[in-house]
Write an enzyme that holds these catalytic residues in place. Sequence first.
Site, short mmCIF file in Angstrom:
data_model
loop_
_atom_site.label_atom_id
_atom_site.label_comp_id
_atom_site.label_asym_id
_atom_site.label_seq_id
_atom_site.Cartn_x
_atom_site.Cartn_y
_atom_site.Cartn_z
N CYS A 64 -6.26 -8.14 8.94
CA CYS A 64 -4.88 -7.70 8.83
C CYS A 64 -4.71 -6.52 7.88
O CYS A 64 -3.63 -5.96 7.75
CB CYS A 64 -3.99 -8.84 8.35
SG CYS A 64 -4.04 -10.24 9.45
N CYS A 69 4.22 -7.90 2.47
CA CYS A 69 3.38 -7.73 1.29
C CYS A 69 3.90 -8.60 0.14
O CYS A 69 3.12 -9.15 -0.65
CB CYS A 69 3.36 -6.27 0.84
SG CYS A 69 2.55 -5.19 2.03
#
Lengths: 139, 139, 389, 389
Positions: B39, B108
Site C-alpha cells: 500500500c 494516513c
Amino acid sequence: MRGGPTQYSEKVMEHFKNPRNVGEIENPDGVGQVGNPVCGDIMELYIRVKDGIITEAKFKTFGCGAAIATSSMVTEMVKGKSIEEALKISNRAVAEALGGLPPVKMHCSVLAEEALQSALEDYLNKSKGELPSEKVKSK
Amino acid sequence: MRGGPTQYSEKVMEHFKNPRNVGEIENPDGVGQVGNPVCGDIMELYIRVKDGIITEAKFKTFGCGAAIATSSMVTEMVKGKSIEEALKISNRAVAEALGGLPPVKMHCSVLAEEALQSALEDYLNKSKGELPSEKVKSK
Amino acid sequence: MKRIYLDHAATTPAHPEVVKAMLPYFTGAFGNPSSIYSYGQETKVAVEKARAKVAEFIGAKSDEVIFTGGGTEADNFALKGVALANERKGNHLITTSIEHHAVLETCKFLEKQGGFKITYLPVDGYGLVDPQEVKKAITNKTILVSVMHANNEIGTIQPIEEISKYVKEAGILFHTDAVQSVGHIPVNVDELGVDLLSISAHKLYGPKGVGALYIRKGTRIFPFMHGGEQERGRRAGTENVPGIVGLSKAIELARQEMDEEAKWLVCLRDRLIQGLLENIDHVHVNGHPFWRLPNNVNVSVDFVEGESMLLNLDLENICASTGSACSSSSLEPSHVLRALGLPPEQAHGSLRFTLGRENTADEIDLVIEVLSRIVTRLRAMSPLLKIRG
Amino acid sequence: MKRIYLDHAATTPAHPEVVKAMLPYFTGAFGNPSSIYSYGQETKVAVEKARAKVAEFIGAKSDEVIFTGGGTEADNFALKGVALANERKGNHLITTSIEHHAVLETCKFLEKQGGFKITYLPVDGYGLVDPQEVKKAITNKTILVSVMHANNEIGTIQPIEEISKYVKEAGILFHTDAVQSVGHIPVNVDELGVDLLSISAHKLYGPKGVGALYIRKGTRIFPFMHGGEQERGRRAGTENVPGIVGLSKAIELARQEMDEEAKWLVCLRDRLIQGLLENIDHVHVNGHPFWRLPNNVNVSVDFVEGESMLLNLDLENICASTGSACSSSSLEPSHVLRALGLPPEQAHGSLRFTLGRENTADEIDLVIEVLSRIVTRLRAMSPLLKIRG
Ligand SMILES: Cc1ncc(COP(=O)(O)O)c(C=O)c1O
Ligand SMILES: Cc1ncc(COP(=O)(O)O)c(C=O)c1O
C-alpha cells in the site's frame, strides 16, 4: 448561421461588383426563367437575335454572389455567338471563365446554363425550326 | 502519473520538513508496526513508559508527506500522556492538530492512530493488565 | 475604411483585459494543475478561483461548474451525458426546432445511434416556445428537456422559468443552452430553474475553445471525455489554464459592465431597426419585439438574397450574417427562420446584425445608409420585384 | 532559488514564439472562420495554413488532420468514433495495459456502456508490447488496435511499424497515441503505418487545450462532437483559432529544433541516469535502455516513497513526478509500473524526471546532489531499510 467555403475568385468578385448586362430586353427574341424562390435562386435571361447571332443578352437575378456573377458571365459569353455556339456553352465553361467556383456554388453555374438554354429554346420555339430542334430537345 | 489534491497545510509541511522524534528506541516498552509496502505506507512507533506515563516516543515511516507528518505529530501528542489518555487519541485529533489533511490523505492519520494503538497494546500485553484490557480489545 | 463588426453572435474579440489575464499562464505559470508540487498548485489555484467566479456569476456552487472546450462540448456533454446515464429511466428527450446545431445534431445522433426518441417542439412566429407544449410533450419516458435560453439567430429569449415549472413538476432534468445569454443578460440557475446550462467564452469577449457546463448537484450524468481525473473525474484532459482564466476574466468584466452595456446596446439595436424600417421598403423584423437579446437585429429584406447583401456589406467593410441557404454548405435556409414560418424568399433575404461593446451610433447610421444603397442596387437586378412588387 | 522544471511530460511551457504567433488572433484577427465575409476568411486561412503545417510534419494530407481540444479529446474521438462507426463489423478492440488514462478509461467506458470487448495486452519488463501478442489477440471481431507510440511515464517507444504489419494484414484500423512523441522524435503516419494518431499541443511547447487527430482518408469514424460543420463536419465547435495557430507554430519550431534538441536531451538524460546510479545506492531505472524518449528518466529508489521525495524536491524548487499511489487520489500506484511487474515498494518509490529544451547540465548535477541528500534523510527514517536493507 453557418458559413460555407465561399471564398470567391477575383473574377467572381469582379462580376459580382460590376455585373454586366443587368436588366430586361423589351420584346426579346428569347427569354428564359429558371430557379425558384424556395431555393433562393431565380434567374431571368433575355436575348436579342439577329441573323442567327445573339446581339444582346440581359439578365435579372435573385440569388447569391455566385448566381449574380454567373448570370453576368453567361450574358457576356453569349454575345456575338451563333445559336449553335451558344447551345454548346456548358456550366463548366461559365465556371471556368470565372476562374472557378467553390464546390457548393457549382449549382449556380448550372442555373446559368439552364437559363441560357431556356432562353435559346424559347427563341427557337418562337422562330420555329431555323435550327434542327433535336439539338434542343436532346438537352 | 496523476496527482491528487494534496495541498498540505503549513503545519503538515512543517512536520514533514522537520519531523520530530525520528528513530527507534532500544528495548522499547511498546512497539507497533502497521501498514505494508504494497500500500505504500509503513509506520513503526516506539514508546517508553514510566509510571504509566509515556516519556518518549519515536517513529520510522515509509510513506508520503502526510504519513511522515502524522507520524511526527502523533509522537509529539503522546509524550507526557498517560496510557489512558493516549488510548483516546483518535485519527481526527491527529489530523486536526496538523491543521487538517486533504480527504485522500485521511487514511494516513488512521494509520498513525493504529500505530499508536498497536504500540500501546504491545506495552499493555508486555506489562500485563496494568490497565483494564477491555479498553484495548474494544478497539 | 475602418471595419464595422456586427457579428458578435458569431464570435466576439477577446477583451484586452482578458488577454492580459491569460498571458502569465502560457509561459510563466504554465504548470499542470494535476501536479503535486507547488508549481502545479499555482495553476490549480488559478483554475479554482476561475471556477468560483463563474459559479458565483450564475448563482451556482463552485463544484457545479465543469470547464469544457467550448459551447459545443458543453451541449454534447449535457445531452449525451444525461441521456446515457438515465437510459434505464426512459429514452425520450424534448427539445425545440430552433436550437443551435450543437444541440440538434447531438439529438439526431442520439436518435440514430442511441435509440432515443426526440420531440422537437415548434415555436410561434416570434420564435417563442409555448410552455404548455412542453408540458404536453412530457411522457413517463422523458428524461431530459433542453430549451435554449436565447436564440443565436433571432435573439428570442425563451420563458425558461415557466417551462421549468412543468419540467420540475414531472421530476425531469432540464438543460438550457445559455451560450448567447451569459454575460449579456442576467442568468441565474436557480431563478431559471435549470439543472444544466451551457456557456461559451468566445461569445462574451473571452477566448475561443473554452466553455463551461453547469451541472446541478445530484444530477445523474456520465462524463463525455474519459481519461484523467481532472474536473473531479467529470471531464478528463489537461486543463486549458489560460483559457479558463480568460473565461473567468470575461465573466468578471461582464459582471461589471453587463447592465450598462445592455442599455446601450438596446439603444443601438432599436436605432438600427428603426433606421432600416424607415429607410428601406419591405423590411420585416424577425424574432420577438420585446423578449429579445439586447444586441440582436434580424431582418428580412424582400426581393433580395442574403449572401449577396452580405458580400456587398463586406465590400464596404461591414461584417454581418445571414440565414440564407447560399451561405451554408447544406443549401438550406436557416432552420430557425423556417421554424418561424417565414416564406422561403424571406428566409433567403435575411440579415443578422449582432452588436457589441465597441459599436457606435455613427457606425449604425452608416450601416443603414450603406445597406439602403445595396438593397436599391440589388433590387434593380431582382426579377422578384417585378413578379411580386 | 531558480526553479528547475523536470516535468515536461506533464506539460511544457508555451514557447515565446508560440505565444507571439497566437496573440494576433485574440483581439485583432478574431473573426469566426465559418463566417463568409473576408474578415472571417482571414482566420479560416490561418486555420488551414496551420492544418497544412501539422499534416506535413507527420507525413499526412491536410484534410486528414482534425483539430481537437487536446490529446484526451483526440483519444476519445479516435476510440469512440471508430468503435461506434464499425460496430456492425465487430465489437472487439485491442490495446495495452500501459496506455494513458485517456485511452484506458475510454476503453472501460466502451466495455461498460457500449458492449465492446477489450483486450489489454501485457508488456515486458521494459514496457514493450510484443507484436506477436498483438497478432495473436486479433479475432475476426476485432475492429481497432490502439497502441501508444511512446509511454508518458517510462518513455518506452513501441515497435509501432512492426505491430502495424499484423494489424494491416488483418485489415483492421490502427490508432496510436503519439501525444508524447510528436515534436520529440520523428513521427510519420505512413512509416508507422497507422490510420489514426493523437497529438496534444501542450506537450511540445504549444498551448494547453488544443490538439489534433490524424485520420487516414477512408477511415470509417463517427464525429465525437456534434453540431456545426466545422472541420468538414468531423468536429463541431467554433475553432480555437489562437490555439490552432499556436499548435502549428510549436510544430514549426519542432521541425527546426527537434533533432538538435533530442541529441542534447539524450546527453542530459544519460547524465542524470548515470549520476543517480553512481550517487545513490539501490536505484533502478524503469523503462527501456534504448527504446526510450530522449527526455525521460524514470527510476525507483528503494526504501523511500515517491511523494515524500517529490515534496522534498519541491521544497528545493525542483519539479518532478512519481508513480506512487500517494500522489494519486485512487491510492493505487501507477498502472504502468505495475504492468512492468515492479514490486509494489519499487512502484511506490518511483520518480520521473522529464527534461526539456531549457534544462542545463548544471541543473542536472544539482538535482543529483539534492536528491542524494533527500534520499539519505528519508532512508534514515525508513523502517524498510532495516527490514530489507
Ligand atoms: C446558442 C449556441 N449554442 C452553442 C454554440 C456553440 O458554441 P462554441 O462555438 O463555443 O462551440 C453557439 C455558437 O456557436 C451558440 O450560438
Ligand atoms: C500519452 C498521453 N496521451 C494523452 C494525454 C492527454 O492529453 P491532454 O492533456 O492534451 O488531454 C497525455 C497527457 O496528459 C499523454 O501523456
